[in-house]
Scaffold this active site. Structure first.
Site, short mmCIF file in Angstrom:
data_model
loop_
_atom_site.label_atom_id
_atom_site.label_comp_id
_atom_site.label_asym_id
_atom_site.label_seq_id
_atom_site.Cartn_x
_atom_site.Cartn_y
_atom_site.Cartn_z
N LYS A 1 -3.71 5.06 3.95
CA LYS A 1 -2.67 5.81 3.92
C LYS A 1 -3.32 7.28 4.38
O LYS A 1 -2.84 8.07 5.23
CB LYS A 1 -2.09 6.22 2.40
CG LYS A 1 -1.31 4.71 2.06
CD LYS A 1 -0.91 4.94 0.58
CE LYS A 1 -1.78 5.52 -0.65
NZ LYS A 1 -2.65 4.37 -0.77
N ARG B 1 5.70 6.52 -6.15
CA ARG B 1 4.70 5.65 -6.43
C ARG B 1 5.38 4.72 -7.59
O ARG B 1 4.99 3.65 -8.21
CB ARG B 1 3.38 6.10 -7.20
CG ARG B 1 2.26 5.71 -6.27
CD ARG B 1 1.09 6.52 -7.10
NE ARG B 1 -0.08 6.05 -6.73
CZ ARG B 1 -0.98 6.43 -5.96
NH1 ARG B 1 -0.85 7.32 -4.95
NH2 ARG B 1 -2.17 6.17 -5.63
N ARG C 1 -16.12 4.27 0.73
CA ARG C 1 -15.58 5.43 1.07
C ARG C 1 -16.45 6.60 0.78
O ARG C 1 -16.82 6.78 -0.30
CB ARG C 1 -14.03 5.56 0.56
CG ARG C 1 -13.47 6.98 0.64
CD ARG C 1 -11.97 7.03 0.69
NE ARG C 1 -11.63 6.86 -0.90
CZ ARG C 1 -10.59 6.50 -1.17
NH1 ARG C 1 -9.40 6.79 -0.51
NH2 ARG C 1 -10.37 6.46 -2.54
N ARG D 1 -15.74 9.42 -4.58
CA ARG D 1 -14.68 9.91 -5.47
C ARG D 1 -14.97 9.01 -6.78
O ARG D 1 -15.51 8.05 -6.94
CB ARG D 1 -13.20 9.26 -5.02
CG ARG D 1 -12.44 10.60 -4.70
CD ARG D 1 -11.23 10.04 -3.91
NE ARG D 1 -10.37 9.17 -4.56
CZ ARG D 1 -9.09 8.79 -4.10
NH1 ARG D 1 -8.66 9.24 -3.03
NH2 ARG D 1 -8.28 7.98 -4.89
N ARG E 1 -6.74 0.18 -10.74
CA ARG E 1 -5.66 1.09 -9.56
C ARG E 1 -4.89 -0.03 -9.03
O ARG E 1 -3.65 0.10 -8.63
CB ARG E 1 -6.34 1.90 -8.82
CG ARG E 1 -6.89 3.32 -9.25
CD ARG E 1 -7.95 3.78 -8.63
NE ARG E 1 -7.76 4.13 -7.34
CZ ARG E 1 -8.51 4.24 -6.36
NH1 ARG E 1 -9.73 4.44 -6.57
NH2 ARG E 1 -8.11 4.75 -4.96
#
Ligand code: AP5
Ligand code: MG
Length: 215
Positions: free
Chosen positions: A13, A88, A127, A160, A171
């Site tokens: 996203k 969400r 990431r 992160r 998550r």
């Protein structure tokens, strides 16, 4: 263009939204980025949000709805916006409808990025994000500069806090329980366009652009 990007953690996203900002000249509204900024600034809201974010749970609806409501009223959102990570939950989607109605606006499209679970875990563990300019990278799929720093500004890259495998799994569960119902929600409204998010980054972008051209 008033667009929602839907998809599980790591679906792409943020990556796609950043490319669309350049192409369309409209802002990316990432509730995740806004909440991380509040955590960094140690604001009262950020302190409360941190606990939820660290565990992979959602921040309460009223908090994120309040942030988005304010942001959508800013001038740069007049020509459109890209919502990344919001809504969400069904109550958030209902609240978005109300806020847009108050502003005399309507969504144009909801693009859902579909990616296999194993690929999501690989994307999130690899990431890295620039701590200075916020640009996102992936150690394998979108490598940073040769010195391991940001290709755009030379800043230091960070991993992160919620990209640890145990938090990632949480998550994903949260996504399936609380966010996946939005696929049906927007399908019923005739807004949902699901695309194969397993393709490489530029192929996904091309597909999104052709969907938006047809709206
Ligand atoms: P948020 O920051 O929104 O995280 P998320 O939804 O879990 O999504 P991510 O940002 O992890 O993934 P992404 O889809 O943006 O993927 P990316 O483009 O980076 O939310 C964080 C937390 O904040 C939540 O857990 C919650 O606590 C809270 N929160 C936020 N919004 C909320 C809300 N509305 N309500 C309540 N709480 C909220 O890509 C991932 C990696 O893959 C990158 O390294 C990238 O380079 C790579 N990549 C991207 N596309 C591809 C591709 N096609 N092929 C190969 N690699 C790719
Ligand atoms: Mg993101």
């Amino acid at each position: 263009m008033k667009l929602v990007l839907l998809g599980p953690p790591g679906a792409g996203k943020g990556t796609q939204a950043a490319m669309l900002v350049e192409k369309l000249g409209i802002p990316q509204i990432s509730t995740g980025d806004m909440l991380r900024a509040a955590v960094k600034a140690q604001s009262p809201m950020g302190m409360k949000a941190k606990e939820c974010m660290d565990s992979g749970a959602l921040v309460p609806d009223e908090v994120v709805v309040g942030i988005v409501r304010e942001r959508l009223q800013e001038n740069d959102c007049q020509a459109g916006f890209i919502l990344d990570g919001f809504p969400r939950t069904v109550p958030q989607a209902d609240a978005l409808k109300d806020v847009l109605a108050e502003l005399g606006k309507d969504l144009d499209s909801v693009v859902s990025l579909e990616v296999d679970t194993d690929a999501l875990v690989e994307r999130l563990t690899g990431r890295r994000t620039c701590g200075a300019c916020g640009k996102g990278f992936h150690l394998k799929f979108d490598p940073p500069g040769v010195d391991g720093k940001c290709r755009a500004c030379g800043g230091e890259l960070v991993h992160r806090d919620d990209d640890k495998e145990v938090t990632i799994r949480n998550r994903m569960d949260v996504y399936h329980q609380q966010t996946a119902p939005l696929e049906d929600y927007y399908r019923k409204e005739g807004l949902l366009q699901a695309i194969d998010g397993m393709q490489e980054i530029f192929a996904v972008q091309q597909q999104i652009v052709s969907i938006l051209q047809a709206v």
